[in-house]
Motif scaffolding. Structure first.
Motif, short mmCIF file in Angstrom:
data_model
loop_
_atom_site.label_atom_id
_atom_site.label_comp_id
_atom_site.label_asym_id
_atom_site.label_seq_id
_atom_site.Cartn_x
_atom_site.Cartn_y
_atom_site.Cartn_z
N ASN A 285 -8.02 -27.92 28.87
CA ASN A 285 -8.20 -28.49 27.53
C ASN A 285 -6.99 -28.34 26.62
O ASN A 285 -7.04 -28.74 25.46
N LEU B 23 -8.86 -23.21 33.46
CA LEU B 23 -8.64 -22.57 32.15
C LEU B 23 -7.41 -23.11 31.42
O LEU B 23 -6.97 -22.53 30.44
N ASN C 62 -10.83 -23.73 24.62
CA ASN C 62 -11.89 -24.10 25.56
C ASN C 62 -13.28 -24.03 24.94
O ASN C 62 -14.26 -24.36 25.58
N SER D 199 -18.72 -18.97 34.36
CA SER D 199 -18.35 -19.72 33.16
C SER D 199 -19.38 -19.47 32.09
O SER D 199 -20.53 -19.23 32.35
#
Ligand SMILES: Nc1ncnc2c1ncn2[C@@H]1O[C@H](COP(=O)(O)OP(=O)(O)OP(=O)(O)O)[C@@H](O)[C@H]1O
Length: 635
Positions: free
Chosen positions: A462, A459, A410, A15
């Motif tokens: 959001n 992923l 994101n 990440s």
């Protein structure tokens, strides 16, 4: 924003906590067939991603990060072959061009040229010891072109005199009566570089005749072992594509290809006079305040970028380097695609949009946004050559759009590289298959508009909408065969429902301010300047053009005419009287007539009020004159 010094800790393969690294990793890919030299000059350590991350933030200017691909070695070679490889070797025009013109001595020279390798060097200097790591951080932040002035060293990349007239490389419809930048523009007093990339430096220029009219000058630099001939072809191809696309509301307007003189600001060469962007999308995402931007506004930005991509595809052009750095925001807050340096016509016959699609091969684009089928060509990864299959360049753009949407939502890149060596990408692929297997077996089927992954998927968390997540994931489908095309995207009900603050039906040719062209200067063989006053009659395109009529592709695929051949474009007024006058210095001309001097019409096509610019201002402070790259360097 994450401080550069902290980035190495925060960036991992799985990440990325800040998109600050994005610019660094957003380097253009190098064709595997042409990387030998780059390996020597700009090789990156095996632990590049982790070990260099700290440096990446500090040197996040494009010039320090981008690795220009070498497909530009023969950018104009349009052949009937089905592969439009990014490698120079594969682009040798040994077959006749699509337009059927027979071989000429020019073709011979092209073939010879195309065997030469171009290796990207962000600073244009090809010394043996040059490597990306050997370039000082300060140079990366603010590459000083002063050293180009030392013309005595053969390694210094400076165009030989005389600089070729750009009209020699342009199709008739794009030839201009004025090709000297200094005829109609002056450098802005601020004397600042507002952006730079792998082979360019961008500065502000002002109209000589209306000082408040400010434009961007993208001054183009030679790269590594590029010959002048290759340079001219590469740049004129980029210009032709950029100009062909200009006029659409989501494309940055490119007006002129001009000769730039050596001044205290820059060295001689060619440059594009362009519409001035306020900053690029990367600079917006990079700011910490980006996290607070409403999803509706992020989706609006995404839709604008997608419209730009669709327009390119509709014109038969694949951008091939879709990334936030290549999206500029206009002063009105409109998103506009820019940087057509590695774009290409994707039809076998660029003039015939019904002709078959040319497949690509090799590494093109920038890693975080380049799809797996491109990454298979990375020779460092040692993939089975069987995996290296020719691919549709449009699919590359769609994948890039998907990654942009994920990044916007994101606030971070989903992963570094779309390849099996990247654990973040592997996780994404597993999640993709898992979602398909467990939740929606027809997820990849055309016309399936059931919601995509939800909050249980890292992923997709959001997006706050399974439909929005669907679009992002379908665009960034690791499998090229099932990936959303641009048409699929525009048919998607969620995408159709996204409201934008810009009406894309507006013709940007009406709204965009164009430069005033009043003076034309040529050098005749005796060294005199021939200055021409443009009058209303002279604003029409020349009827007696001394250049042979050649198509865009024709020009693109051939060498320029011999230096002695074409006389300057002749101009006459209504009575046929020549408007040229001989003088040793170009005279100042009365402020009466213009070529492109249409006044800007009213408003910037808003249909819905969004606050992209307000957001930007509130996020980055009062910095409207500060370029993204400067923002990066200063943070
Ligand atoms: N018209 C413009 N107005 C304002 N800024 C611009 C303009 N064109 C380019 N820039 C800035 O300069 C940067 C580099 O421009 P561009 O991407 O066209 O160069 P490049 O050499 O093709 O880059 P790359 O290294 O990606 O190949 C952009 O990311 C942007 O920040």
């Amino acid at each position: 924003m994450t401080a550069p010094s902290n980035q190495s800790k925060k960036i991992s393969q799985q990440s990325i906590s800040s998109v600050s690294a994005l610019k660094f990793f957003g380097k253009k890919l190098l064709s595997s067939k042409h990387e030998t030299k780059l390996k020597k000059k700009a090789s990156l350590p095996a632990d590049f991603h982790s070990a260099s991350a700290a440096k990446s933030g500090a040197s996040s200017s494009k010039s320090s990060s981008s690795l220009k691909i070498s497909h530009l070695s023969n950018p104009f070679a349009h052949t009937t072959a089905s592969t439009c490889s990014s490698s120079g070797a594969a682009r040798i025009p040994s077959t006749p061009r699509a337009n059927g013109h027979s071989s000429t001595p020019r073709n011979v020279s092209i073939t010879k040229l195309s065997n030469e390798r171009i290796v990207y060097n962000p600073y244009g200097v090809s010394t043996a010891g040059t490597s990306l790591s050997s370039v000082s951080t300060s140079a990366k932040k603010n590459p000083d072109l002063g050293f180009y002035l030392h013309d005595g060293d053969s390694n210094i990349r400076m165009l030989p005199i005389p600089i070729v007239d750009p009209n020699e490389y342009l199709p008739d419809a794009m030839k201009e009566i004025s090709v000297q930048m200094s005829d109609n523009f002056v450098f802005d007093d601020e004397n600042k570089t507002i952006g730079w990339g792998g082979s360019c430096e961008v500065r502000k220029v002002r109209s000589k005749f209306r000082k408040k009219d400010v434009f961007a000058l993208k001054k183009l630099n030679m790269i590594y072992d590029e010959t002048p001939e290759k340079f001219y072809k590469r740049c004129s191809k980029e210009f032709i594509i950029a100009k062909q696309l200009s006029g659409h509301v989501h494309i940055t307007n490119t007006f002129l290809l001009v000769k730039v003189p050596t001044t205290v600001y820059t060295t001689r060469g060619w440059g594009f006079v362009m519409e001035l962007g306020l900053r690029d999308l990367f600079a917006m995402i990079q700011r910490s305040g980006w996290r607070n931007v409403a999803l509706a506004e992020k989706f609006c930005i995404f839709k604008q970028v997608a419209r730009g991509v669709k327009f390119c595809h509709d014109q038969g052009i694949a951008h091939r380097d879709i990334k936030p750095e290549n999206v500029l925001l206009s002063p009105d807050g409109v998103c506009k695609l820019t940087d057509f340096g590695i774009s290409d016509w994707y039809h076998k016959d660029p003039h015939d949009l019904t002709s078959p699609v040319k497949q690509c091969a090799g590494m093109i684009g920038s890693p975080p946004y380049a799809p797996p089928e491109v990454m298979y060509y990375d020779s460092k990864k040692h993939y089975d050559p069987q995996l290296q299959q020719p691919y549709d360049p449009r699919a590359l753009d769609c994948y890039g759009l998907g990654i942009i949407l994920m990044t916007l939502v994101n606030n971070t890149l989903p992963f570094m590289e779309s390849c099996s060596f990247d654990s973040g990408f592997r996780d994404y692929c597993s999640a993709y298959e898992n979602f398909e297997r467990v939740h929606n077996r027809s997820f990849r089927n055309r016309g399936n508009y059931r919601p995509g992954p939800g909050t249980e998927y890292h992923l997709a968390r959001n997006f706050q909408s399974g439909h929005a997540a669907r679009v992002a994931w379908r665009l960034a489908d690791p499998a090229i065969v099932t990936r959303y095309t641009i048409l699929d995207l525009f048919e998607d009900p969620w995408f159709q429902g996204v409201e934008t603050c810009v009406d894309d039906a507006v013709d940007d040719r009406v709204t965009c301010k164009k430069p005033i062209i009043k003076t034309t200067t040529y050098e005749n063989p005796r060294g005199f300047h021939i200055a021409a006053t443009t009058t209303a009659a002279a604003t029409a395109k020349p009827t007696s053009n001394p250049f042979p009529i050649r198509s865009m592709v024709d020009i693109a695929g051939s060498s320029p005419a011999p230096a002695t051949a074409p006389p300057p474009l002749a101009r006459s007024n209504n009575s046929g009287e020549a408007l040229f006058t001989l003088c040793e210095t170009p005279p100042r001309l009365p402020d009466k007539h213009t070529l492109h001097g249409k006044r800007r019409t009213a408003s910037p096509h808003r249909t819905l009020v969004h606050h992209h610019l307000n957001i930007t201002d509130s996020v980055v402070g009062n910095s409207s004159s500060i370029a993204p790259s400067q923002l990066l360097a200063s943070t």
